[in-house]
Design a protein around this motif. Structure first.
Motif, mmCIF file in Angstrom:
data_model
loop_
_atom_site.group_PDB
_atom_site.id
_atom_site.type_symbol
_atom_site.label_atom_id
_atom_site.label_comp_id
_atom_site.label_asym_id
_atom_site.label_seq_id
_atom_site.Cartn_x
_atom_site.Cartn_y
_atom_site.Cartn_z
ATOM 1 N N ARG A 49 0.845 -1.181 0.000
ATOM 2 C CA ARG A 49 0.000 0.000 0.000
ATOM 3 C C ARG A 49 0.885 1.237 0.000
ATOM 4 N N ALA A 50 0.687 2.086 -0.975
ATOM 5 C CA ALA A 50 1.504 3.286 -1.071
ATOM 6 C C ALA A 50 0.983 4.319 -0.096
ATOM 7 N N ASP A 51 1.844 4.856 0.758
ATOM 8 C CA ASP A 51 1.371 5.859 1.701
ATOM 9 C C ASP A 51 2.069 7.192 1.499
ATOM 10 N N GLU A 52 2.881 7.316 0.477
ATOM 11 C CA GLU A 52 3.478 8.606 0.184
ATOM 12 C C GLU A 52 3.733 8.695 -1.311
ATOM 13 N N ALA A 53 3.883 9.947 -1.774
ATOM 14 C CA ALA A 53 4.090 10.155 -3.207
ATOM 15 C C ALA A 53 5.417 9.561 -3.640
ATOM 16 N N GLY A 54 5.485 9.120 -4.845
ATOM 17 C CA GLY A 54 6.722 8.552 -5.384
ATOM 18 C C GLY A 54 6.586 8.391 -6.873
ATOM 19 N N GLU A 55 7.560 7.741 -7.438
ATOM 20 C CA GLU A 55 7.556 7.511 -8.870
ATOM 21 C C GLU A 55 6.403 6.597 -9.265
ATOM 22 N N ALA A 56 5.650 6.991 -10.291
ATOM 23 C CA ALA A 56 4.524 6.174 -10.762
ATOM 24 C C ALA A 56 5.006 4.805 -11.236
ATOM 25 N N ILE A 57 6.108 4.773 -11.928
ATOM 26 C CA ILE A 57 6.606 3.485 -12.441
ATOM 27 C C ILE A 57 6.966 2.558 -11.292
ATOM 28 N N THR A 58 7.642 3.079 -10.282
ATOM 29 C CA THR A 58 8.047 2.257 -9.143
ATOM 30 C C THR A 58 6.829 1.691 -8.433
ATOM 31 N N ALA A 98 -3.950 -1.726 -13.418
ATOM 32 C CA ALA A 98 -2.565 -1.349 -13.093
ATOM 33 C C ALA A 98 -1.637 -1.684 -14.247
ATOM 34 N N CYS A 99 -1.864 -2.833 -14.896
ATOM 35 C CA CYS A 99 -1.037 -3.205 -16.064
ATOM 36 C C CYS A 99 -1.198 -2.186 -17.188
#
Length: 197
Positions: free
Chosen positions: A95-104, A140-141
């Protein structure tokens, strides 16, 4: 990343896996305790005891179902409790809880999908969960393929689309995206082969 040693990792995409510090914790589980654990993972916002009893023990008198529910929950607590009873039982990684690279983020999200929810078990209540998670994976794909293609990573984009198509072979959107990408790369024969397939 591996969870801390005292955290139980539960993975339900593909085969149902339960582990602590990389060691499987599947041996000796009762089938209904495993099913209840899978149900709780699939319903992170919770569900009433009556609803769970109705879903997992539909043929049994509700009073007896309640007793079986308490036996199963007690078994789960006992098996998942760490030595220090720290209260950290489930690894909710992914689960992403902070902004980051979309690809990652998208690579990680698609990497976590290893197949149908609890693929080796037939749980009648799980079909909707499987469909929902499959649809999320397919979306997501599609998104990852777009981002990769924009970044010039065309081969990886095609590979991601193929994984999505494998999960949902009748998804026209992914097939169209793959054909368009093949055509944009000058691979007309490959695009036509996809179209025929």
């Amino acid at each position: 990343p591996s969870p801390p040693a005292d955290v139980v990792a539960i993975r339900c995409l593909g085969p149902f896996e339960i582990s602590r510090a990389g060691r499987p914790l599947r041996k000796g589980w009762r089938s209904k305790s495993l099913e209840l654990l899978a149900y709780l993972v699939a319903h992170p916002r919770g569900s009433s005891k009556d609803r769970i009893v109705e879903e997992l023990w539909p043929e049994i008198d509700p009073h007896q179902g309640s007793e079986l529910f308490y036996v199963a929950t007690s078994s789960i607590r006992r098996r998942l409790r760490s030595g220090d009873d720290s209260g950290s039982y489930v690894d909710g990684s992914g689960r992403a809880d902070e902004a980051g690279e979309a690809i990652t983020k998208l690579r990680e999200a698609t990497r976590l999908y290893k197949g149908e929810f609890c693929s080796e078990h037939y749980y009648p209540w799980a079909e909707g969960v499987r469909e929902r998670l499959r649809a999320l994976f397919v979306r997501a794909c599609a998104r990852l393929a777009d981002v990769l293609s924009d970044a010039g990573e065309h081969e990886e984009a095609l590979s991601v689309l193929d994984r999505g198509i494998e999960a949902d072979p009748v998804c026209e959107d992914l097939s169209r995206r793959a054909m368009a990408l093949e055509a944009s790369l000058g691979r007309r024969a490959a695009a036509l082969a996809r179209y025929r397939k």
